[in-house]
Design an enzyme around this catalytic site. Sequence first.
Site, PDB file in Angstrom:
ATOM      1  N   GLY A   1       0.806  -1.210   0.000  1.00  0.00           N
ATOM      2  CA  GLY A   1       0.000   0.000   0.000  1.00  0.00           C
ATOM      3  C   GLY A   1       0.842   1.264   0.000  1.00  0.00           C
ATOM      4  O   GLY A   1       2.066   1.235   0.072  1.00  0.00           O
TER       5      GLY A   1
ATOM      6  N   GLY B   1       7.095   7.631   6.355  1.00  0.00           N
ATOM      7  CA  GLY B   1       6.188   8.206   5.370  1.00  0.00           C
ATOM      8  C   GLY B   1       6.733   9.395   4.618  1.00  0.00           C
ATOM      9  O   GLY B   1       6.008  10.057   3.880  1.00  0.00           O
TER      10      GLY B   1
ATOM     11  N   ARG C   1       3.189  13.972  -8.031  1.00  0.00           N
ATOM     12  CA  ARG C   1       3.259  13.078  -9.190  1.00  0.00           C
ATOM     13  C   ARG C   1       1.900  13.019  -9.877  1.00  0.00           C
ATOM     14  O   ARG C   1       0.864  13.047  -9.225  1.00  0.00           O
ATOM     15  CB  ARG C   1       3.689  11.682  -8.735  1.00  0.00           C
ATOM     16  CG  ARG C   1       3.811  10.686  -9.847  1.00  0.00           C
ATOM     17  CD  ARG C   1       4.572   9.444  -9.393  1.00  0.00           C
ATOM     18  NE  ARG C   1       3.846   8.645  -8.413  1.00  0.00           N
ATOM     19  CZ  ARG C   1       4.354   7.562  -7.826  1.00  0.00           C
ATOM     20  NH1 ARG C   1       5.593   7.171  -8.094  1.00  0.00           N
ATOM     21  NH2 ARG C   1       3.643   6.883  -6.957  1.00  0.00           N
TER      22      ARG C   1
ATOM     23  N   ARG D   1      -1.971  -0.903  -9.800  1.00  0.00           N
ATOM     24  CA  ARG D   1      -0.814  -1.744 -10.058  1.00  0.00           C
ATOM     25  C   ARG D   1      -1.239  -3.201 -10.191  1.00  0.00           C
ATOM     26  O   ARG D   1      -2.346  -3.580  -9.776  1.00  0.00           O
ATOM     27  CB  ARG D   1       0.184  -1.603  -8.894  1.00  0.00           C
ATOM     28  CG  ARG D   1       0.523  -0.135  -8.576  1.00  0.00           C
ATOM     29  CD  ARG D   1       0.876   0.032  -7.094  1.00  0.00           C
ATOM     30  NE  ARG D   1       1.004   1.438  -6.734  1.00  0.00           N
ATOM     31  CZ  ARG D   1       2.138   2.124  -6.737  1.00  0.00           C
ATOM     32  NH1 ARG D   1       3.258   1.527  -7.104  1.00  0.00           N
ATOM     33  NH2 ARG D   1       2.170   3.384  -6.389  1.00  0.00           N
TER      34      ARG D   1
ATOM     35  N   ASP E   1       4.219  -4.587  -7.443  1.00  0.00           N
ATOM     36  CA  ASP E   1       3.588  -3.370  -6.928  1.00  0.00           C
ATOM     37  C   ASP E   1       4.137  -2.130  -7.605  1.00  0.00           C
ATOM     38  O   ASP E   1       3.639  -1.026  -7.377  1.00  0.00           O
ATOM     39  CB  ASP E   1       3.752  -3.268  -5.412  1.00  0.00           C
ATOM     40  CG  ASP E   1       5.205  -3.306  -4.976  1.00  0.00           C
ATOM     41  OD1 ASP E   1       5.836  -4.356  -5.162  1.00  0.00           O
ATOM     42  OD2 ASP E   1       5.712  -2.288  -4.454  1.00  0.00           O
ATOM     43  N   ASN E   2       5.164  -2.306  -8.454  1.00  0.00           N
ATOM     44  CA  ASN E   2       5.729  -1.182  -9.210  1.00  0.00           C
ATOM     45  C   ASN E   2       5.431  -1.300 -10.703  1.00  0.00           C
ATOM     46  O   ASN E   2       6.126  -0.686 -11.513  1.00  0.00           O
ATOM     47  CB  ASN E   2       7.243  -1.102  -9.004  1.00  0.00           C
ATOM     48  CG  ASN E   2       7.612  -0.725  -7.581  1.00  0.00           C
ATOM     49  OD1 ASN E   2       6.829  -0.083  -6.888  1.00  0.00           O
ATOM     50  ND2 ASN E   2       8.782  -1.136  -7.143  1.00  0.00           N
TER      51      ASN E   2
ATOM     52  N   ASP F   1       7.243   4.638 -10.247  1.00  0.00           N
ATOM     53  CA  ASP F   1       8.142   4.389  -9.123  1.00  0.00           C
ATOM     54  C   ASP F   1       9.609   4.355  -9.546  1.00  0.00           C
ATOM     55  O   ASP F   1      10.225   3.297  -9.645  1.00  0.00           O
ATOM     56  CB  ASP F   1       7.743   3.108  -8.380  1.00  0.00           C
ATOM     57  CG  ASP F   1       6.444   3.294  -7.600  1.00  0.00           C
ATOM     58  OD1 ASP F   1       6.163   4.441  -7.227  1.00  0.00           O
ATOM     59  OD2 ASP F   1       5.719   2.312  -7.387  1.00  0.00           O
TER      60      ASP F   1
END
Length: 466
Positions: free
Chosen positions: A79, A114, A164, A171, A236-237, A246
């Site tokens: 996540g 974070g 971004r 994904r 996940d990328n 990413d």
Amino acid sequence: MAEFDNSYARLPERFYTRIAPEPVPAPEIVLRNDALAASLGVADWGAEVFAGNAVPGGATPLAQAYAGHQFGGWSPQLGDGRAVLLGEVATEAGRFDIHLKGAGPTPYSRGGDGRAWIGPVLREFLVSEFMHAAGVPTTRALAAVRTGMTVRRERDYPGAVLTRVAASHIRVGTFQYFTARGDTEAVEILADHVRARHFPEAEGVCGLYRAMIAAQARLIARWMGLGFVHGVMNTDNMAVSGETIDYGPCAFIDGYSPAACYSSIDRFGRYAYEQQPTIAHWNLAQLGSCLVPLAERELGSEAAAVAALTQELEAFPDLYQAQWIAVFGAKLGIAEPGHEDVALVQDLLGLMARDGADFTNTFRGLVDGSARDWMLDREAFDAWQARWERRRSAEAAAAMAQANPAVIPRNHRIEEAIAASLEGDDGKARRLARVLLRPFDLAGDDRDLAVPPREEERVTRTFCGT
């Protein structure tokens, strides 16, 4: 003014967690993409918005849930651990996510802070905007801001946030997240959402899968044509839209080696340059496994679903090969490249690998006649050039100049810009940003940016920002 239309926020709540970005003490713009801001209708946004201190009207901040295979190992919950999706801006050109990277901890942070620091933020800004200018599908960079905070990594660094922009942030790992939980309903909702947003002409589950496979084939071929090494091709990328996403330990090849690998965390070369098509195929296989229950409903049995999806997956190598020869054929000025030109391209790459020839300058040298200068075995190159001359189009020069960039975000130049920024000097980063927006048209005053690194300047390892 931008209009937010937050379709992802209308999905069931198990898809995300609503959370606002955490304010920072002293936001300061380092780089800003004025042209992109104008096209999105956000030209009035300033540092307060880009840092997360002010949330624009109509935005619905949230952190997306997803899972993923990381270097082949399964992570059931990842996540957005340091990013917040403000929402989607609707424009005449379509809808685009606006995403703050480094905006503070979320429920998916897994103990992380974070936050981001200025180095990775500048790298992603510079590389992603170059990729866009070079015609590669990619997320975009709207702004890079300092936060006035200190971020602790191996030492203290100045904190930063990247704004971004993407067609979406969905994904392969988003599908995997729900499949791992046996939540077929959520997989179906997600598939319908992806079809509506990215592939509205795709019919049925297999048609949607086919479209996503084709998008990845186009993307990876364009990476290869630039000597780009993503460095962290975890599921996940991989954005299902077919955009590069990413930019962590990414890099561009200087002296050519098919086994080029820069990522400090890729200890076994899983994501090396030559491995990228294979890894894309593997990632797409993981995506296909998520779609089996949906295809089973359409086709009547699990066996039929697996057979149909497998057939789509097995088309990837040919789709990729067709895209690859189209990309490299354009770089060589071949009007209608075909299978017979594969050996011509591979033989040039073989000569380049043997001599460690600079990837970008050798191909650009085919435009201006200097390619031979980058080779050690010039007799072998002369023999190759004679074969190439027989295939090259007579009118190829102009087209080749638009297929072979004169300048790329060289690893050592990015590191120089980051080092200067750490000292409070953003001039080098701003210069790179300006030049990389026009990578095929390099002015005389900027030709030093096309020079490969000296031995002591070579960057052999790149790092994630976490």
